[in-house]
Design an enzyme around this catalytic site. Structure first.
Site, PDB file in Angstrom:
ATOM      1  N   HIS A 172      34.467   0.253 -44.936  1.00  0.00           N
ATOM      2  CA  HIS A 172      33.788   0.950 -44.058  1.00  0.00           C
ATOM      3  C   HIS A 172      32.874   0.329 -43.092  1.00  0.00           C
ATOM      4  O   HIS A 172      32.082  -0.821 -43.118  1.00  0.00           O
ATOM      5  CB  HIS A 172      34.108   1.830 -44.445  1.00  0.00           C
ATOM      6  N   GLY A 200      29.102   1.076 -44.377  1.00  0.00           N
ATOM      7  CA  GLY A 200      28.780   0.864 -45.323  1.00  0.00           C
ATOM      8  C   GLY A 200      28.937  -0.880 -45.338  1.00  0.00           C
ATOM      9  O   GLY A 200      28.028  -2.050 -45.830  1.00  0.00           O
ATOM     10  N   HIS A 201      30.334  -1.282 -45.520  1.00  0.00           N
ATOM     11  CA  HIS A 201      30.275  -2.513 -45.692  1.00  0.00           C
ATOM     12  C   HIS A 201      29.925  -3.750 -44.734  1.00  0.00           C
ATOM     13  O   HIS A 201      29.776  -5.005 -45.003  1.00  0.00           O
ATOM     14  CB  HIS A 201      31.743  -2.868 -46.383  1.00  0.00           C
TER      15      HIS A 201
END
Ligand code: PAF
Length: 280
Positions: free
Chosen positions: A34, A36-37
């Site tokens: 997502h 964040g990654h």
């Protein structure tokens, strides 16, 4: 972008890059990537000549009653995202490639891994430290990237690198949130519509605690109590922990002075979610 399924393929590729004098960044993940990654991969692409992202749902960091089987997976989508962000190599091993049947060597940390998530997930950080050490040995990166959302994991990895003299720079990246405040997590996918709404109680209590601390409150118990009360207003929420700990040792503190982590874990229905803020 290349995809490697074996340790040998990764080693061969990294060796070739090294011969060209290129730097290498590693973003370890369990996939179902997502934003964040994506923020970790963007930072890694900025700071290194080549970036490796590992996509491996690591069985040794799940307890016997945890969600290993159900953990969300979408490798094709993950590869598309990695490719679009400029990742050079995705490492996607089978568990048998990472763990021989008679595997019995563990990286186990005391003190830091005993509090917070370590209390309700007693073998979790042993699994994390072991797999991250293995990934470090396989990829031999110059830098490795981890999200601040897993604040205890980040502190533990920094400590492991220091204690075991690993020559790798650990880069921590800020929490990425949905527009309404919920911290991005692969596990958010478990939430139904009603639970998704209820899950906002995590970020709301984090923002409340953060505001109190920023306005000068240094009494850890007062911040903790206010956050607990806030979470208890949500009928679907069940608290695992709300803790104020020293930012390095992960041990509970009474008064906020130096670097501090305020961290929570809350069940929304059956889904366990975490969130936190740090004070420098
Ligand atoms: O944060 C995660 O996704 C995992 O704990 C990690 C660091 C990839 C190790 O399996």
């Amino acid at each position: 972008m290349k995809i490697a399924y074996t340790v040998e393929e990764v080693r061969k590729q990294v060796k070739a890059w090294r011969q060209e004098g290129l730097t290498v960044g590693l973003v370890p993940t369990m996939g179902y990537l997502h934003e964040g990654h994506a923020s970790l991969m963007k930072k890694a692409v900025e700071q290194n000549d080549r970036v490796v992202t590992s996509v491996f749902v690591n069985p040794t960091q799940f307890g016997p009653t945890e969600d290993l089987e159900d953990y969300p997976r979408d490798f094709d989508q993950d590869c598309k995202l990695c490719d679009s962000l400029g990742v050079s190599l995705v490492f996607h091993p089978e568990p048998s490639e990472m763990y021989a049947p008679d595997f019995c060597t563990w990286v186990n940390m005391d003190v830091l891994s005993k509090t917070l998530c370590g209390k309700s997930r007693p073998i979790h950080f042993r699994g994390v430290c072991t797999v991250v050490s293995k990934l470090f040995n396989i990829v031999t990166p110059d830098r490795a990237y981890f999200g601040q959302k897993d604040a205890q994991q980040l502190a533990i990895i920094r400590r492991m690198v220091r204690d075991l003299n690993m020559d790798i720079e650990i880069v921590g990246c800020p929490i990425v949130r949905e527009e309404d405040g919920l911290a991005k997590s692969s596990r958010n996918t478990y939430l139904n519509a009603e639970e998704r709404k209820a899950a906002l109680i995590l970020s709301q209590s984090i923002f409340l605690g953060q505001k109190m601390a920023e306005e000068g409150e240094t009494d850890a118990a007062k911040i903790k109590n206010a956050m607990v009360e806030k979470i208890q207003t949500e009928p679907l929420a069940k608290i695992d922990y709300v803790e104020v700990v020293d930012g390095l040792s992960m041990q509970p503190i009474e008064k906020i002075e130096g670097a501090t982590l305020v961290a929570i874990a809350v069940y929304i229905g059956k889904t366990r979610l975490i969130d936190n803020f740090i004070l420098q």
